[in-house]
Design a protein around this motif. Structure first.
Motif, mmCIF file in Angstrom:
data_model
loop_
_atom_site.group_PDB
_atom_site.id
_atom_site.type_symbol
_atom_site.label_atom_id
_atom_site.label_comp_id
_atom_site.label_asym_id
_atom_site.label_seq_id
_atom_site.Cartn_x
_atom_site.Cartn_y
_atom_site.Cartn_z
ATOM 1 N N LEU A 144 0.647 -1.111 -0.174
ATOM 2 C CA LEU A 144 -0.138 0.033 -0.012
ATOM 3 C C LEU A 144 1.283 1.503 -0.175
ATOM 4 O O LEU A 144 2.036 1.777 0.640
ATOM 5 N N ASN A 145 0.859 2.324 -1.189
ATOM 6 C CA ASN A 145 1.321 3.161 -1.383
ATOM 7 C C ASN A 145 1.340 4.722 -0.439
ATOM 8 O O ASN A 145 2.044 5.385 0.041
ATOM 9 N N TYR A 146 -0.506 4.425 0.094
ATOM 10 C CA TYR A 146 -0.319 5.746 0.743
ATOM 11 C C TYR A 146 -2.179 4.931 1.339
ATOM 12 O O TYR A 146 -2.406 4.480 0.952
ATOM 13 N N LYS A 147 -2.254 5.494 2.325
ATOM 14 C CA LYS A 147 -3.068 5.367 3.587
ATOM 15 C C LYS A 147 -3.581 6.443 4.032
ATOM 16 O O LYS A 147 -3.088 7.319 4.956
ATOM 17 N N PRO A 148 -4.883 7.282 3.646
ATOM 18 C CA PRO A 148 -5.579 8.298 4.450
ATOM 19 C C PRO A 148 -5.880 8.282 6.362
ATOM 20 O O PRO A 148 -5.908 6.986 6.581
ATOM 21 N N LYS A 149 -5.093 9.187 6.680
ATOM 22 C CA LYS A 149 -5.400 8.968 8.334
ATOM 23 C C LYS A 149 -6.944 9.197 8.326
ATOM 24 O O LYS A 149 -6.798 8.822 9.236
ATOM 25 N N GLN A 150 -7.793 9.861 7.477
ATOM 26 C CA GLN A 150 -8.924 9.662 8.221
ATOM 27 C C GLN A 150 -9.811 9.983 6.349
ATOM 28 O O GLN A 150 -9.452 11.127 5.424
ATOM 29 N N PHE A 151 -10.843 9.097 6.116
ATOM 30 C CA PHE A 151 -10.934 8.953 5.282
ATOM 31 C C PHE A 151 -11.931 10.751 4.997
ATOM 32 O O PHE A 151 -12.460 10.763 6.369
ATOM 33 N N SER A 152 -11.944 11.103 3.651
ATOM 34 C CA SER A 152 -12.670 12.183 3.603
ATOM 35 C C SER A 152 -14.505 11.725 3.532
ATOM 36 O O SER A 152 -14.721 10.533 3.149
ATOM 37 N N ASP A 153 -15.017 13.027 2.909
ATOM 38 C CA ASP A 153 -16.416 12.377 3.266
ATOM 39 C C ASP A 153 -16.901 11.907 2.065
ATOM 40 O O ASP A 153 -17.245 12.692 0.712
ATOM 41 N N ILE A 154 -17.739 10.593 1.989
ATOM 42 C CA ILE A 154 -17.628 9.974 0.912
ATOM 43 C C ILE A 154 -18.615 10.709 -0.049
ATOM 44 O O ILE A 154 -19.182 9.603 -1.291
ATOM 45 N N LYS A 155 -19.931 10.784 0.665
ATOM 46 C CA LYS A 155 -21.032 11.340 0.410
ATOM 47 C C LYS A 155 -20.847 12.485 -0.301
ATOM 48 O O LYS A 155 -21.962 12.557 -0.821
ATOM 49 N N GLU A 156 -19.948 12.861 0.352
ATOM 50 C CA GLU A 156 -19.225 14.121 -0.825
ATOM 51 C C GLU A 156 -19.061 13.973 -1.927
ATOM 52 O O GLU A 156 -19.732 14.175 -2.739
ATOM 53 N N TYR A 157 -18.358 13.358 -1.666
ATOM 54 C CA TYR A 157 -17.737 12.717 -3.152
ATOM 55 C C TYR A 157 -18.576 12.035 -4.168
ATOM 56 O O TYR A 157 -18.991 12.671 -5.458
#
Length: 297
Positions: free
Chosen positions: A248-261
């Motif tokens: 895994l090259n990148y792991k978000p510290k906290q996911f951004s809002d999936i609903k907004e996406y």
């Protein structure tokens, strides 16, 4: 040296094409060819990039390029590589650019065969998550809930009812020399994976998310931002497979809002809260598997 906007080759090898404004696939092809240079030979099947890049008399490739059959991207790459090798030519890179349908559906058999033979080629899938060139029909890489012309949003069925095929791990299961995922939202990562792949002998595969403003229902200036957001909210991940290891090259510290996406995209405007929860649960289940099976790079 790590590639970035300052160190990337200034020469252009894909220009003057007829792609829609904001086309993610054309950006992926342009950047990959700038990394690989003029000694690359490009193979493109029927699809967006062959449709917009081979408009006589305005051929949009500065390097050698050819259209293959829809199903035969990898097999034509095999033939070109074998022919060059037979002539004693060594300084080249055969690269294929195929969309999600031409890769995960129509071209899967030829790709699997190339990996099995370990042909020295680089296959890049620019994934815009539907058959965009022919009118936005569902492919096996169309995500759950997305509206296409063959998975319309109605009262009973809200768009595509199937989950996106995990093409990256299918390729990895072949024991391929090198595979990676990428996003046009993280171009430095993509550039360096293309360069790395070009230096590895055997079959290489890169799967890059490349949004289509027309099919996704976004503005033409939002392509790169929405691709980045897809990674940040956890619906796409950046990873590599090498030496039988998933990294895994990148792991978000906290996911951004999936609903907004999701709500930003016209193809998801109809999605209900129940459907949204399925998307969130699927994301969480995938990341549980990633955390268990991938090592952090």
């Amino acid at each position: 040296m790590s590639l970035n906007a300052k160190t990337l080759c200034e020469d252009e090898f894909f220009y003057g094409h007829k792609a829609c404004a904001g086309c993610g696939g054309s950006l992926a092809v342009r950047i990959a060819l700038k990394v690989l240079g003029e000694r690359s030979i490009a193979v493109l099947p029927a699809g967006c990039m062959s449709a917009v890049g081979f408009n006589f008399p305005q051929l949009c490739f500065g390097n050698n390029a050819i259209i293959s059959t829809f199903a035969g991207t990898a097999s034509m790459m095999t033939g070109i590589e074998a022919g060059l090798r037979a002539q004693g030519v060594t300084d080249y890179q055969v690269v294929g650019f195929a969309g999600d349908g031409g890769t995960a559906d129509i071209g899967l058999q030829a790709l699997s065969g190339a990996i099995d033979r370990n042909d020295d080629v680089l296959y890049i899938c620019y994934d815009n998550e539907a058959y965009m060139n022919t009118g936005i029909q569902k492919s096996s890489l169309t995500p759950f809930g997305a509206k296409t012309t063959t998975t319309p949003a109605g009262q009973r069925i809200h768009g595509n009812v199937r989950q996106k095929k995990n093409m990256f791990e299918i390729v990895c299961a072949h024991g391929i020399s090198y595979a990676a995922t990428a996003s046009i939202g993280y171009l430095n990562d993509f550039m360096n994976k293309v360069e790395k792949a070009s230096k590895i002998k055997g079959t290489k595969y890169i799967h890059i998310i490349a949004p289509c403003p027309t099919g996704w229902g976004i503005a033409s200036d939002e392509t790169v931002a929405i691709a980045k957001e897809g990674v940040d909210c956890g619906l796409w991940y950046l990873a590599e497979y090498e030496n039988n290891e998933l990294i895994l090259n990148y792991k978000p510290k906290q996911f951004s809002d999936i609903k907004e996406y999701v709500r930003k995209q016209g193809r998801f405007k109809h999605v209900s809260e129940e459907d949204m929860q399925i998307i969130v649960d699927s994301r969480d289940a995938k990341w549980a598997a990633i955390n268990q099976n991938f090592k952090m790079g």
